[in-house]
Design a protein around this motif. Structure first.
Motif, PDB file in Angstrom:
ATOM      1  N   ARG A   1       0.963  -1.633  -0.277  1.00 20.68           N
ATOM      2  CA  ARG A   1      -0.019   0.098   0.153  1.00 20.68           C
ATOM      3  C   ARG A   1       0.679   1.487  -0.336  1.00 20.68           C
ATOM      4  NH1 ARG A   1      -3.163   1.432   3.787  1.00 20.68           N
ATOM      5  NH2 ARG A   1      -1.987   0.249   5.875  1.00 20.68           N
ATOM      6  N   ILE A   2       0.071   2.531  -1.256  1.00 16.94           N
ATOM      7  CA  ILE A   2       0.875   3.342  -0.540  1.00 16.94           C
ATOM      8  C   ILE A   2      -0.017   4.472   0.242  1.00 16.94           C
ATOM      9  CG2 ILE A   2       1.916   4.951  -2.764  1.00 16.94           C
ATOM     10  CD1 ILE A   2       2.248   3.864  -4.410  1.00 16.94           C
ATOM     11  N   LEU A   3       0.972   5.172   1.013  1.00 18.47           N
ATOM     12  CA  LEU A   3       0.093   6.118   1.840  1.00 18.47           C
ATOM     13  C   LEU A   3      -0.017   7.254   1.905  1.00 18.47           C
ATOM     14  CD1 LEU A   3       1.719   4.419   5.221  1.00 18.47           C
ATOM     15  CD2 LEU A   3      -0.311   3.822   4.139  1.00 18.47           C
ATOM     16  N   ARG A   4       0.606   7.832   0.968  1.00 19.88           N
ATOM     17  CA  ARG A   4       1.113   9.349   0.267  1.00 19.88           C
ATOM     18  C   ARG A   4       1.464   9.145  -0.430  1.00 19.88           C
ATOM     19  NH1 ARG A   4       4.669  13.220   0.676  1.00 19.88           N
ATOM     20  NH2 ARG A   4       6.165  12.037   0.819  1.00 19.88           N
ATOM     21  N   ARG A   5       0.961  10.796  -1.393  1.00 19.79           N
ATOM     22  CA  ARG A   5       0.730  10.982  -3.179  1.00 19.79           C
ATOM     23  C   ARG A   5       1.587  11.970  -3.300  1.00 19.79           C
ATOM     24  NH1 ARG A   5      -3.556  11.410  -7.339  1.00 19.79           N
ATOM     25  NH2 ARG A   5      -3.568   8.648  -6.818  1.00 19.79           N
ATOM     26  N   PRO A   6       2.811  12.466  -3.489  1.00 19.53           N
ATOM     27  CA  PRO A   6       3.515  13.601  -2.931  1.00 19.53           C
ATOM     28  C   PRO A   6       3.156  14.140  -4.364  1.00 19.53           C
ATOM     29  CG  PRO A   6       5.025  11.768  -3.945  1.00 19.53           C
ATOM     30  CD  PRO A   6       4.314  11.063  -2.969  1.00 19.53           C
ATOM     31  N   GLU A   7       3.465  15.399  -4.537  1.00 21.38           N
ATOM     32  CA  GLU A   7       3.100  15.849  -6.153  1.00 21.38           C
ATOM     33  C   GLU A   7       4.232  15.581  -7.299  1.00 21.38           C
ATOM     34  OE1 GLU A   7       4.151  20.421  -4.977  1.00 21.38           O
ATOM     35  OE2 GLU A   7       2.718  20.311  -3.952  1.00 21.38           O
ATOM     36  N   SER A   8       5.268  14.798  -6.573  1.00 17.22           N
ATOM     37  CA  SER A   8       6.152  14.794  -7.941  1.00 17.22           C
ATOM     38  C   SER A   8       6.517  12.643  -7.187  1.00 17.22           C
ATOM     39  CB  SER A   8       7.519  14.782  -8.646  1.00 17.22           C
ATOM     40  OG  SER A   8       8.480  14.998  -7.715  1.00 17.22           O
ATOM     41  N   ILE A   9       7.148  12.324  -8.586  1.00 14.82           N
ATOM     42  CA  ILE A   9       7.339  11.058  -8.019  1.00 14.82           C
ATOM     43  C   ILE A   9       8.988  10.878  -7.643  1.00 14.82           C
ATOM     44  CG2 ILE A   9       8.685  10.030  -9.831  1.00 14.82           C
ATOM     45  CD1 ILE A   9       8.100   7.470 -10.180  1.00 14.82           C
ATOM     46  N   PHE A  10       9.799  12.324  -7.538  1.00 18.48           N
ATOM     47  CA  PHE A  10      10.907  12.608  -7.047  1.00 18.48           C
ATOM     48  C   PHE A  10      10.095  12.332  -5.306  1.00 18.48           C
ATOM     49  CE2 PHE A  10      11.500  13.445 -11.531  1.00 18.48           C
ATOM     50  CZ  PHE A  10      12.189  12.335 -11.539  1.00 18.48           C
ATOM     51  N   GLY A  11       9.134  12.454  -4.560  1.00 11.53           N
ATOM     52  CA  GLY A  11       8.730  13.417  -3.500  1.00 11.53           C
ATOM     53  C   GLY A  11       8.567  11.801  -2.617  1.00 11.53           C
ATOM     54  N   TYR A  12       8.774  10.737  -2.650  1.00 16.45           N
ATOM     55  CA  TYR A  12       8.161   9.782  -1.917  1.00 16.45           C
ATOM     56  C   TYR A  12       9.287   9.759  -1.188  1.00 16.45           C
ATOM     57  CZ  TYR A  12       4.153   8.837  -5.088  1.00 16.45           C
ATOM     58  OH  TYR A  12       3.284   8.117  -5.557  1.00 16.45           O
ATOM     59  N   ASN A  13       8.879   9.414   0.385  1.00 10.94           N
ATOM     60  CA  ASN A  13       9.861   9.185   1.075  1.00 10.94           C
ATOM     61  C   ASN A  13      10.116   7.205   1.858  1.00 10.94           C
ATOM     62  OD1 ASN A  13       8.418   9.040   3.597  1.00 10.94           O
ATOM     63  ND2 ASN A  13       8.612  11.326   2.634  1.00 10.94           N
ATOM     64  N   PHE A  14      10.321   6.566   2.487  1.00  6.45           N
ATOM     65  CA  PHE A  14      10.469   5.267   3.428  1.00  6.45           C
ATOM     66  C   PHE A  14       9.514   5.259   3.397  1.00  6.45           C
ATOM     67  CE2 PHE A  14      11.284   1.571   6.253  1.00  6.45           C
ATOM     68  CZ  PHE A  14      11.709   0.909   5.378  1.00  6.45           C
ATOM     69  N   ASP A  15       8.772   6.053   4.194  1.00  9.53           N
ATOM     70  CA  ASP A  15       7.135   5.996   5.130  1.00  9.53           C
ATOM     71  C   ASP A  15       5.947   5.585   4.479  1.00  9.53           C
ATOM     72  OD1 ASP A  15       8.846   5.478   7.614  1.00  9.53           O
ATOM     73  OD2 ASP A  15       9.552   7.328   8.030  1.00  9.53           O
ATOM     74  N   ASP A  16       6.027   6.447   2.829  1.00  8.59           N
ATOM     75  CA  ASP A  16       5.013   6.204   2.776  1.00  8.59           C
ATOM     76  C   ASP A  16       4.519   4.648   1.561  1.00  8.59           C
ATOM     77  OD1 ASP A  16       4.785   8.972   2.930  1.00  8.59           O
ATOM     78  OD2 ASP A  16       5.974   9.417   0.717  1.00  8.59           O
ATOM     79  N   PHE A  17       5.411   3.883   2.025  1.00  7.47           N
ATOM     80  CA  PHE A  17       4.995   2.811   1.924  1.00  7.47           C
ATOM     81  C   PHE A  17       5.090   1.291   3.047  1.00  7.47           C
ATOM     82  CE2 PHE A  17       7.969   4.898  -1.430  1.00  7.47           C
ATOM     83  CZ  PHE A  17       6.899   4.598  -1.878  1.00  7.47           C
ATOM     84  N   VAL A  18       4.020   0.031   2.547  1.00 11.73           N
ATOM     85  CA  VAL A  18       4.008  -0.508   3.829  1.00 11.73           C
ATOM     86  C   VAL A  18       3.802  -1.798   2.904  1.00 11.73           C
ATOM     87  CG1 VAL A  18       1.298   0.127   4.447  1.00 11.73           C
ATOM     88  CG2 VAL A  18       2.784  -1.844   6.157  1.00 11.73           C
ATOM     89  N   VAL A  19       4.119  -3.051   3.458  1.00 13.92           N
ATOM     90  CA  VAL A  19       3.829  -3.799   2.483  1.00 13.92           C
ATOM     91  C   VAL A  19       2.894  -4.949   3.825  1.00 13.92           C
ATOM     92  CG1 VAL A  19       4.713  -6.250   2.587  1.00 13.92           C
ATOM     93  CG2 VAL A  19       5.636  -4.613   1.173  1.00 13.92           C
ATOM     94  N   GLU A  20       2.132  -5.408   3.279  1.00 15.62           N
ATOM     95  CA  GLU A  20       1.033  -6.387   4.405  1.00 15.62           C
ATOM     96  C   GLU A  20       0.874  -7.867   3.672  1.00 15.62           C
ATOM     97  OE1 GLU A  20      -2.653  -3.974   4.286  1.00 15.62           O
ATOM     98  OE2 GLU A  20      -1.322  -2.190   5.376  1.00 15.62           O
ATOM     99  N   VAL A  21       0.639  -8.655   4.564  1.00 15.83           N
ATOM    100  CA  VAL A  21      -0.038  -9.997   4.583  1.00 15.83           C
ATOM    101  C   VAL A  21       1.328 -11.449   3.328  1.00 15.83           C
ATOM    102  CG1 VAL A  21      -1.967 -11.466   3.609  1.00 15.83           C
ATOM    103  CG2 VAL A  21      -1.660  -9.400   4.110  1.00 15.83           C
ATOM    104  N   TYR A  22       2.536 -10.929   4.582  1.00 14.54           N
ATOM    105  CA  TYR A  22       4.066 -10.795   3.924  1.00 14.54           C
ATOM    106  C   TYR A  22       4.748 -11.775   5.072  1.00 14.54           C
ATOM    107  CZ  TYR A  22       7.954 -11.799   1.767  1.00 14.54           C
ATOM    108  OH  TYR A  22       9.824 -12.379   1.236  1.00 14.54           O
ATOM    109  N   THR A  23       4.011 -12.893   4.764  1.00 14.83           N
ATOM    110  CA  THR A  23       4.740 -13.750   6.252  1.00 14.83           C
ATOM    111  C   THR A  23       5.869 -15.446   5.422  1.00 14.83           C
ATOM    112  OG1 THR A  23       2.819 -15.497   6.009  1.00 14.83           O
ATOM    113  CG2 THR A  23       2.861 -13.952   7.966  1.00 14.83           C
TER     114      THR A  23
END
Length: 297
Positions: A264-286
């Motif tokens: 899941r992507i938690l935030r949409r910044p103004e450009s693709i160069f604006g994402y940071n590490f905390d904007d992403f989360v992986v779920e249901v991965y065991t």
């Protein structure tokens, strides 16, 4: 993996380790409903892969920012170069510590040359100076920015492509690009697909990162363009397993895949160069346990 190990052509390779390989292989992965291709038969350190992709998008080519985040996947190449040039049998840990602590040392020994990120966002351009002379432009061509703009303004185009394979720069790269050319396609329902051509694929180690990062990048591009991710098509040229990876191959083929990881992507910044590490989360991965194997440099 099983086909390569059983049917693959055994060859001597650049590293001297030897491989078994197949040529021209394709796999397809659905990206619908936040699906993400993460191997479950062994642990894939997706956070490391995420940090690497974000690093590519900065255009940086020095390992310093990576090792300062605990990412060591690019250390082997500059470390090998340093050892050969100086005769110093420094450990990887001590080398990385010096890279972080010493600006001059990092500048001299930590740079990988014009690898992936440089070509993606700063492909060299040259400006005329008159009298048949040219000089390198201060800012190169940003292929990623151009890709986003093209997808927004002309989604039906068949030219949504970027590549890291700059022939003029290959001999200055620590490692020529393996995942080299990406092409994007927009469906009539707004679904975005990506085709990645990878000229050389270490299926035992590198592939898990490569396919995750390509899918992640597709998700990010779709997010920026108001599209939804549809599919990743992965095509490999020389797809191989190293002969010293027998234990990895046997362990992984003996395990049964299970689960359906989501990203899941938690935030949409103004450009693709604006994402940071905390904007992403992986779920249901065991995943099952990590399988270690040496990297051939």
């Amino acid at each position: 993996m099983r086909r390569i190990w059983v049917e693959g052509d055994e060859r001597v390779d650049r590293t001297g380790v030897g491989t078994r390989s197949l040529f021209g292989e394709t796999m397809r992965f659905s990206l619908k409903d936040d699906a993400i291709p993460l191997l479950t038969t062994k642990r894939v350190y997706w956070k490391t892969a995420l940090r690497e992709l974000l690093w590519f998008l900065t255009g940086d080519t020095n390992i310093r920012s990576l090792v300062s985040q605990g990412v060591k996947i690019w250390t082997d190449w500059p470390l090998d170069k340093y050892r050969k040039a100086t005769g110093d049998a420094i450990s990887a840990e001590d080398f990385e510590a010096r890279i972080i602590a010493d600006d001059a040392f990092a500048a001299q020994w930590g740079d990988l040359g014009p690898v992936y990120g440089h070509q993606w966002v700063n492909w060299p351009r040259y400006e005329p100076m008159g009298e048949g002379l040219f000089r390198r432009a201060e800012q190169g061509h940003n292929q990623i920015a151009a890709l986003i703009e093209g997808l927004k303004t002309n989604p039906e185009s068949r030219r949504h492509i970027f590549t890291g394979w700059n022939v003029a720069d290959l001999d200055r790269m620590a490692l020529p690009p393996c995942h080299m050319t990406y092409q994007f396609h927009v469906r009539s329902d707004g679904g975005l697909s990506c085709l990645l051509f990878q000229r050389s694929c270490d299926l035992g180690l590198g592939f898990a990162f490569n396919v995750f990062e390509a899918a992640l990048l597709t998700r990010m591009v779709a997010d920026q363009c108001g599209l939804h991710a549809h599919e990743l098509v992965w095509t490999g040229g020389d797809v191989h397993l190293y002969l010293n990876h027998a234990e990895l191959v046997e362990q992984q083929m003996g395990r049964v895949p299970e689960g359906a990881p989501k990203l899941r992507i938690l935030r949409r910044p103004e450009s693709i160069f604006g994402y940071n590490f905390d904007d992403f989360v992986v779920e249901v991965y065991t995943p099952q346990a990590h399988i270690a194997a040496p990297v051939a440099v």
